[in-house]
Scaffold this motif. Sequence first.
Motif, PDB file in Angstrom:
ATOM      1  N   CYS A 157     -35.484 -40.961  25.413  1.00  0.00           N
ATOM      2  CA  CYS A 157     -37.051 -40.301  24.699  1.00  0.00           C
ATOM      3  C   CYS A 157     -36.964 -38.613  25.182  1.00  0.00           C
ATOM      4  O   CYS A 157     -36.509 -38.480  26.179  1.00  0.00           O
ATOM      5  CB  CYS A 157     -38.322 -41.204  24.946  1.00  0.00           C
ATOM      6  N   ALA A 158     -37.758 -38.662  24.621  1.00  0.00           N
ATOM      7  CA  ALA A 158     -37.867 -37.161  24.225  1.00  0.00           C
ATOM      8  C   ALA A 158     -38.871 -36.591  26.087  1.00  0.00           C
ATOM      9  O   ALA A 158     -38.358 -35.380  26.392  1.00  0.00           O
ATOM     10  CB  ALA A 158     -38.942 -36.039  23.251  1.00  0.00           C
TER      11      ALA A 158
ATOM     12  N   PRO B 260     -32.704 -36.891  27.749  1.00  0.00           N
ATOM     13  CA  PRO B 260     -33.519 -36.583  27.012  1.00  0.00           C
ATOM     14  C   PRO B 260     -33.543 -37.163  25.633  1.00  0.00           C
ATOM     15  O   PRO B 260     -33.885 -37.663  24.662  1.00  0.00           O
ATOM     16  CB  PRO B 260     -35.132 -35.800  27.516  1.00  0.00           C
TER      17      PRO B 260
ATOM     18  N   TRP C 138     -39.487 -44.759  30.039  1.00  0.00           N
ATOM     19  CA  TRP C 138     -38.929 -44.624  28.657  1.00  0.00           C
ATOM     20  C   TRP C 138     -40.562 -45.399  27.423  1.00  0.00           C
ATOM     21  O   TRP C 138     -40.815 -44.815  26.670  1.00  0.00           O
ATOM     22  CB  TRP C 138     -38.129 -45.273  28.110  1.00  0.00           C
TER      23      TRP C 138
ATOM     24  N   CYS D 157     -38.376 -38.373  29.040  1.00  0.00           N
ATOM     25  CA  CYS D 157     -38.088 -39.826  30.126  1.00  0.00           C
ATOM     26  C   CYS D 157     -38.043 -38.359  31.004  1.00  0.00           C
ATOM     27  O   CYS D 157     -37.770 -38.712  31.870  1.00  0.00           O
ATOM     28  CB  CYS D 157     -36.699 -40.812  29.493  1.00  0.00           C
TER      29      CYS D 157
END
Length: 252
Positions: free
Chosen positions: A182-183, A178, A140, A185
């Motif tokens: 997070c985008a 994601p 992350w 991840c």
Amino acid sequence: MDQRPSRAARRIGAGLGLTLALVAGALAPAAAEAGPAGTAAAARTEEDTVRIMPLGDSITGSPGCWRALLWADLVEAGHTDADFVGTRPGDGCGFEYDGDNEGHGGFLVTDVADRGLLVDWLARTEPDVVLMHFGTNDVWSGVPAETVLDAYSVLVAQMRDQNPRMRVLVAQIIPMDPARSCAGCGRGVEDLNAAIPAWAAGESTAESPVTVVDQWTGFDTGTDTYDGVHPSGSGDRRIADRWLESLLPLFS
């Protein structure tokens, strides 16, 4: 502080392998007859108990009810000589279980390695086996897979300093959604998990094997997590099943 230096010396000096200790505990009549929780703990002796440390972040510790399921599964299989250890107590998971663990919410494995935190945890609990699911917060935070693996190597070295015969079970960590984490991840988890088998093969020794446990394949973030990261009830069940599959051969 839980201090047992003489136990560690006896274990290494006598050359007893973990499998022999497990078999001895499984065959002990008192342990076999003892029930879950307190009665099983009372029946165990210092030498026939196998100390298992669940190590990781919030997926392991907050509340980490896969640990409760795994402990119940071990007891049901007759392995009342298993003792979960850690400096942190367990949370409520609906039934009584051995909740001790080393799951620290929000922690990065790279930070634990850099700060030497595991050394004290090991000294206080003296595990024979470590179940490590660690790295979610590193992914992350954008930490590269190679850096996470370097941290794993530091922790394994610290485990072996405490117990040269440590059995280390390392998870390919569960996926992250994601859209709810997070985008990067999702891809970060894939990259880390893809690199773990080769790392483990390089770290494993005959005296202290490192076993990879696939917690990633088949894990559905839509149904097996409640927030895209942390396991739901079905996720806890999947995680416990995968750990159990890898633990049981140590008892045979």
